[in-house]
Design a protein around this motif. Sequence first.
Motif, short mmCIF file in Angstrom:
data_model
loop_
_atom_site.label_atom_id
_atom_site.label_comp_id
_atom_site.label_asym_id
_atom_site.label_seq_id
_atom_site.Cartn_x
_atom_site.Cartn_y
_atom_site.Cartn_z
N GLY A 361 0.81 -1.21 0.00
CA GLY A 361 0.00 0.00 0.00
C GLY A 361 0.85 1.26 0.00
O GLY A 361 0.51 2.25 -0.67
N THR A 362 1.95 1.26 0.74
CA THR A 362 2.83 2.43 0.77
C THR A 362 3.47 2.66 -0.59
O THR A 362 3.53 3.79 -1.09
CB THR A 362 3.91 2.24 1.84
N ILE A 363 3.95 1.59 -1.22
CA ILE A 363 4.54 1.72 -2.55
C ILE A 363 3.49 2.21 -3.55
O ILE A 363 3.76 3.10 -4.37
CB ILE A 363 5.16 0.38 -2.99
N LEU A 364 2.30 1.63 -3.49
CA LEU A 364 1.24 2.04 -4.41
C LEU A 364 0.84 3.49 -4.18
O LEU A 364 0.48 4.21 -5.14
CB LEU A 364 0.03 1.13 -4.24
N SER A 365 0.87 3.95 -2.93
CA SER A 365 0.50 5.34 -2.67
C SER A 365 1.47 6.29 -3.38
O SER A 365 1.05 7.34 -3.90
CB SER A 365 0.47 5.61 -1.16
N PHE A 366 2.74 5.95 -3.42
CA PHE A 366 3.70 6.79 -4.15
C PHE A 366 3.46 6.71 -5.65
O PHE A 366 3.60 7.72 -6.36
CB PHE A 366 5.13 6.39 -3.80
N ALA A 367 3.10 5.53 -6.13
CA ALA A 367 2.79 5.40 -7.56
C ALA A 367 1.57 6.24 -7.92
O ALA A 367 1.54 6.89 -8.99
CB ALA A 367 2.56 3.93 -7.91
N VAL A 368 0.56 6.25 -7.05
CA VAL A 368 -0.64 7.05 -7.32
C VAL A 368 -0.29 8.53 -7.28
O VAL A 368 -0.75 9.32 -8.14
CB VAL A 368 -1.74 6.72 -6.29
N ARG A 369 0.49 8.95 -6.31
CA ARG A 369 0.89 10.35 -6.24
C ARG A 369 1.71 10.75 -7.47
O ARG A 369 1.56 11.87 -7.99
CB ARG A 369 1.70 10.60 -4.98
#
Length: 415
Positions: A361-369
């Motif tokens: 989830g943390t990695i995906l949050s950076f990808a979304v940002r």
Amino acid sequence: MPRQALRVRQALRVIPRDGVAQSPSAAPAAAATPAPVSLPKRRRDARIDVLRGIALVMIFVNHVPGTVFEYATSRNFGFSDAAEGFVFLSGLSAVLAYAGGLAARPLWPGVRRIWKRAWTLYLVHLMVTFWALAIVAATLRYGGTGTLFGKDNFQFLVSDPIGVLVGLPVLGHQFGYVNILPLYAALLLAAPAMIMAAVRWPRATLAASVVLWAAAGLTHFDLPNLPLPGGWFFNPFAWQFLFVLGILTGVAMKRGARFVPVNRGLALAAGAYLLLALAWLKWPALQAGGNAMLGWAAAQGVPNLIRDFDKTYVSVPRLLHFLSLAYVLSVLPWLRAVCDSRPMAPLALLGRHALPVFALGTILSFAVRAAKEIAGEAPFAFDAMLIGSGIAAMLVFAAVLELSRKAGMAPARAA
């Protein structure tokens, strides 16, 4: 063996590996029984998994600032947020997972198991850190505006790259949104002592934890940053209080009891504070008056720990809000049935695999940002697609992990 150490070991024996309470005096009688007795295992409490799953979803959403979905997370309805719940549940889960090992002798295997988990957290933190760094750097290189690279401590890679490279592996330099696992790892290193103390001396353990929390908040001592001045964003000396409260709650659960008894007056007071916090955030007039009152308190020399909403030191308004929320949830008679229901199964699945799901989830949050920065101003549908895809990916990942776990538990077929 010293007499005091013997008493601690005897106290720990009331929390065996299977979670069923047993008195120390029952051990000799059980040993004399010729046939082994199979004790039933305590059923897994779905509330823990579901609430942890909810916290993971909210953390993911909050790690993508600037979307309307943030308004549905807990921090918009009170003074605390999902981080307090995550740390509290981590302490509770630590007891359920490791207290039995600390009751066995020799003690070292039980301690080693906990410290091995702390090492795993450290490695996962480094992996997530470098994935976040790669995403932020790629965003800058391939069409981004530099917004991500200019904040959350990434900017110091330009101004002091050598200091950052030294600070990252020793946990002295932590990027924004990638800084809760070091706290968790540090707390797990102390968890063996915390758990054994909580089993033997629960009140003294609570008192010591309160004193340490207050001392950290009043004096602002912290683990150091490197190369920046100051300390960790999640101060371990302050946040240990929530972890210890989770441990004490877990110890009581293992004994089939409650750490804080059900009390109607206390439940009403907790509910009233939750309503006050909600009104404070949603009613501008009340918020203005409250802030003026806190400003007056500051002028009178009232410490920040008492009057602030500081997250680093878990100041009193935040702490009371979380404790009120946790207590109200714990006394709701229907919550267990709801968490056991089929609609809650996806959230329970996330909670059962909290660490890998949190990392993803943390990695995906950076990808979304990164996607939002490259796309620029985007409609609601774009944000909904990104956030929905991220949560769906977390659920699929947790399902794969669950299938893998069940496959590993299945007996091997005969050749």
